[in-house]
Enzyme design. Structure first.
Site, short mmCIF file in Angstrom:
data_model
loop_
_atom_site.label_atom_id
_atom_site.label_comp_id
_atom_site.label_asym_id
_atom_site.label_seq_id
_atom_site.Cartn_x
_atom_site.Cartn_y
_atom_site.Cartn_z
N SER A 26 0.82 -1.21 0.00
CA SER A 26 0.00 0.00 0.00
C SER A 26 0.85 1.27 0.00
CB SER A 26 -0.93 0.03 1.22
OG SER A 26 -1.89 -1.00 1.13
N ARG A 74 -6.09 -13.75 2.15
CA ARG A 74 -7.51 -13.49 2.39
C ARG A 74 -8.17 -14.60 3.19
NH1 ARG A 74 -7.81 -11.59 -3.78
NH2 ARG A 74 -7.28 -9.39 -3.43
N ARG A 81 -27.42 -12.24 32.86
CA ARG A 81 -28.09 -10.96 33.08
C ARG A 81 -29.61 -11.16 33.15
NH1 ARG A 81 -27.69 -5.69 34.89
NH2 ARG A 81 -28.96 -4.30 33.59
N ILE A 94 -26.38 -6.56 23.03
CA ILE A 94 -26.85 -7.50 24.04
C ILE A 94 -26.32 -7.13 25.42
CG2 ILE A 94 -26.61 -9.90 24.83
CD1 ILE A 94 -26.86 -10.72 21.85
N GLY A 137 -25.79 -4.17 26.38
CA GLY A 137 -26.32 -2.88 26.79
C GLY A 137 -25.20 -1.91 27.14
N GLY A 138 -25.38 -1.16 28.21
CA GLY A 138 -24.38 -0.18 28.63
C GLY A 138 -23.04 -0.80 28.93
N GLU A 162 -5.94 -6.08 3.31
CA GLU A 162 -5.73 -7.20 2.38
C GLU A 162 -6.86 -7.29 1.36
OE1 GLU A 162 -4.00 -10.85 3.60
OE2 GLU A 162 -2.99 -9.96 5.33
N THR A 214 -10.18 -4.48 0.31
CA THR A 214 -11.45 -4.05 0.90
C THR A 214 -12.59 -4.97 0.46
OG1 THR A 214 -11.95 -2.60 -0.95
CG2 THR A 214 -10.68 -1.64 0.88
#
Length: 380
Positions: free
Chosen positions: A126, A243, A268, A337, A339-340, A363, A365
């Site tokens: 690149s 890849r 939870r 799932i 949450g906070g 490698e 896009t």
């Protein structure tokens, strides 16, 4: 295709899982926060034979198949994809390319220490103006008769600071376009090479990433890989195998996030019961599991094709495209799932979501994978 893993493949998978769950997990949050290169872990993975997994034992490699490699990549990346990408570049791009296309002298001098993990490598393709458009290399390798002189800049280079061995793509015959590109083995400490600052990345932060600048870097003619003009083809062939490894990494990231989300949902409680008992969460978990299973099967098919000497370019591109996308989807759902709690570092899923994004970019896009796939379909 036989879906039953061999004893050796199961052993490799378990060894990778044990190391990731026992050792990588201990300092992954600190290394992510402070962008600390995982030198100790790379050394330990080398001792396990994971830095030259598919290299023939003749060149100090482990002599494993591609299926074993992707199983290990998935397990390592469940916990730390930054370690996974260091392992991937060394195996898929450096070791694979040198073993397949290097001279005997190059294999003895460079492949052996890379396969042992005594040294690690970096793949310099690149550039600031040539990312997905790798045909148009602005870095120049001028043929001076008895040596080459390299000038230019490469960027987004994984392990640029930690690597000892670079494989560099550079243009020697601009009038020939991509057919004028060569690939060279360059030692990092060669005079004229300087590194840009450490990139402050969103994810995979303990993998060091830098730009690399070349100013009149003199290298021997023996450093060229293959015939004149072979560099672009070399890079594309290396990336075809790479890849598959990145696809497996994406599956690992998704699987790691899913496992954490499943465990959290079983513990939870909300509205009088574990949230896993609520259909909104249960169906989300079901969708996540299906995506991961589909992605893993795409990886296994591509790896099996490669191991059996069959064409695998399309399958590898399909695997990377799909697995990168589901990694983003699954990790996003895992944060939801939680949450906070999913939004804080302690629970790991926000880190896995950050790591997932890069699998859609490097490698090749996701858009490039669609080009590869569609062109392959149209040739049929």
């Amino acid at each position: 295709m036989n879906f039953e893993l061999t004893e050796e493949q199961l052993f490799v998978q378990q060894a990778a899982r044990d190391y990731a769950q026992r050792e990588l997990i201990k300092d992954v949050l600190e290394r992510d926060e402070k962008a600390i290169f995982p030198a100790r872990h790379i050394k330990n993975l080398a001792e396990l034979g994971f830095m030259g997994m598919m290299v023939d034992p003749e060149y100090d490699g482990s002599g494993m198949d591609t299926v074993s490699y992707i199983l290990a990549m998935e397990e390592i990346s469940k916990v730390d994809a930054a370690v996974g990408v260091i392992m991937s570049v060394n195996n898929s791009l450096l070791c694979y390319g040198l073993q397949k296309y290097g001279t005997e002298e190059q294999k003895q001098k460079y492949l052996k220490p890379l396969a042992r993990g005594d040294k690690i490598g970096a793949f310099l393709l690149s550039e600031p103006e040539a990312g997905s458009d790798a045909m148009h290399q602005n870095t120049r390798a001028e043929d001076k008769g008895d040596h080459y002189l390299i000038n230019g800049t490469k960027n987004w280079i994984t392990s640029a600071n930690s690597a000892s061995t670079y494989i560099v793509m550079a243009q020697t015959f601009p009038d020939k376009g991509y057919r004028g590109i060569n690939a060279f083995i360059v030692e990092k400490d060669t005079p004229g090479i300087t590194l840009g600052p450490h990139e402050d990345k969103m994810g995979m932060r303990s993998s060091d990433t830098h730009s690399v600048m070349f100013s009149d870097v003199k290298i021997a003619k023996e450093s060229r890989i293959g015939e004149d003009g072979f560099g672009y083809k070399f890079a594309m062939k290396a990336l075809e195998g790479g890849r598959i490894g990145i696809a497996a990494q994406a599956v690992g990231i998704a699987s790691g996030a899913y496992q954490r989300a499943l465990a959290y949902a079983k513990e939870r409680k909300a509205f009088g019961t574990e949230i896993a008992n609520h259909q909104a969460i249960a169906f989300k978990l079901a969708d996540m599991a299906v995506k991961i299973e589909n992605g893993r099967n795409l990886c296994l098919k591509a790896a099996w094709l490669k191991d059996n000497g069959k064409s695998f370019a399309r399958a590898g591109a399909m695997a990377k495209l799909y697995c990168a996308d589901i990694a983003m989807e699954v990790t996003t759902d895992a944060v939801q799932i939680h949450g906070g709690y999913g939004y804080v570092k302690e629970y790991h899923v926000e880190r896995l979501m950050r790591e997932a994004k890069l699998t859609q970019i490097y490698e090749g896009t996701s858009e490039v994978q669609k080009i590869v796939i569609s062109r392959s379909l149209l040739r049929d």
